[in-house]
Scaffold this motif. Structure first.
Motif, PDB file in Angstrom:
ATOM      1  N   GLU A 115       1.143  -0.774  -0.093  1.00 15.39           N
ATOM      2  CA  GLU A 115      -0.172  -0.062  -0.040  1.00 15.39           C
ATOM      3  C   GLU A 115       0.918   1.223   0.086  1.00 15.39           C
ATOM      4  O   GLU A 115       0.124   2.139  -0.856  1.00 15.39           O
ATOM      5  CB  GLU A 115      -1.364  -0.284   0.953  1.00 15.39           C
ATOM      6  N   GLY A 119       0.261   2.820  -3.117  1.00 16.18           N
ATOM      7  CA  GLY A 119      -0.826   3.998  -3.139  1.00 16.18           C
ATOM      8  C   GLY A 119      -2.197   3.573  -2.706  1.00 16.18           C
ATOM      9  O   GLY A 119      -2.925   4.274  -2.668  1.00 16.18           O
ATOM     10  N   GLN A 120      -1.969   2.030  -2.515  1.00 17.78           N
ATOM     11  CA  GLN A 120      -3.168   1.729  -2.970  1.00 17.78           C
ATOM     12  C   GLN A 120      -3.993   1.634  -1.927  1.00 17.78           C
ATOM     13  O   GLN A 120      -3.023   0.778  -0.887  1.00 17.78           O
ATOM     14  CB  GLN A 120      -3.170   0.247  -4.012  1.00 17.78           C
TER      15      GLN A 120
END
Length: 309
Positions: A115, A119-120
């Motif tokens: 993550e 950036g997810q």
């Protein structure tokens, strides 16, 4: 009569010595078990403060108290009896359960790294400001924190049980009870300080003393740095602990290629560093366990994301 009384006093003294010795054994075992669970404890301390986000400052400590009580209830009423039952009736299941828990830790750490790099996020972050009822917000945060704590506490208890699996059941129960109380007090005491650190700093910064103002501003500025550091340390510790559990499990099941390789690498590195050989061996072992944990966690993350897509 006098000789009988003397004999009775001797027996009482012997029992007292035995009890003191047992207490020392329990205390030592609890300290050892707590240190083994350090990685999960750090992650627990890093995760919990986010559950007071969106709450007014006067409710932060009461909420942490509620979470701490829920955590202690998790450990003493549910996890401790389950651990003793496993130790009594299915001790063979402890290593597989530990390896499953270690794999979960590796997955959690690898997921955090994924993550951070991509950036997810798996789930959208709910806007807590949309919950108008303060009581509903508190209940939601407390129940969410206690659910998360149950998973982390389960791993803590499993690691602690593995440290005392060879002692009598009553001593295992005592050690696990001591570990439960000590770790809960330590984690949530640290969480309470972390959560209120900015308030303490703000209060000190408003004092007339220049020293208090300097310390207060330092506390306020340190808060975000500390939270980021705890997150990084917690992730690294989960990889190290989870990978170490998996490596040990492989050794127990006779799959010694990876454990033996790590042992030989650590011994070779230690031989080169002379007086620092013990520290070097520990660092190499921890690094190797972390790499194993990262590989295991990365595979699980990749598989889950593949199925999700």
């Amino acid at each position: 009569m006098a000789s009988g009384l003397i004999a009775l006093l001797d027996d009482i003294a012997g029992i007292a010595k035995l009890a003191a010795s047992s207490l020392d054994d329990v205390t030592g075992a609890a300290a050892k078990a707590s240190s083994k669970a350090a990685g999960v404890v750090i992650d627990d301390a890093a995760v919990t403060p986010r559950y007071v986000v969106g709450l007014t400052p006067d409710r932060e400590l009461p909420i942490i108290w509620k979470i701490a009580l829920g955590s202690l209830r998790n450990k003493l009423l549910f996890l401790l009896p389950a651990a003793i039952a496993i130790s009594a009736f299915a001790p063979w299941a402890l290593t597989p359960l530990l390896m499953m828990g270690g794999s979960y830790l590796c997955f959690e750490a690898a997921e955090k790294l994924f993550e951070a790099m991509s950036g997810q996020h798996d789930e959208p972050i709910e806007d807590l400001a949309e919950i108008a009822d303060p009581t509903a917000l508190e209940d939601r945060q407390v129940s969410g924190a206690i659910r998360t704590d149950f998973i982390l506490s389960g791993e803590i208890m499993a690691i602690a049980l593995s440290s005392v699996s060879t002692v009598p059941l009553w001593e295992q129960a005592l050690v696990l009870a001591v570990v439960s109380v000590l770790i809960t007090a330590g984690v949530y005491g640290a969480v309470a300080f972390i959560v209120k650190m900015d308030d303490i700093g703000l209060h000190m910064a408003q004092q007339p003393s220049s020293f208090n103002q300097t310390v207060g501003r330092g506390l306020v500025n340190t808060m975000p740095v500390l939270m980021r550091a705890l997150s990084v340390i917690g992730t690294a510790a989960m990889l190290w602990v989870g990978g170490g559990i998996i490596v040990h499990g492989l050794e127990v099941f006779g799959l010694a290629a990876i454990p033996d390789t790590l042992h030989h690498l650590a011994a070779a590195a230690g031989a080169v560093t002379g007086p620092l050989h013990a520290v070097t061996e520990w660092l190499v072992t921890a690094l190797g366990s972390g790499i194993v944990g990262l590989i295991v966690g990365g595979v699980i993350v990749a598989v889950l994301h593949k199925f999700k897509h």
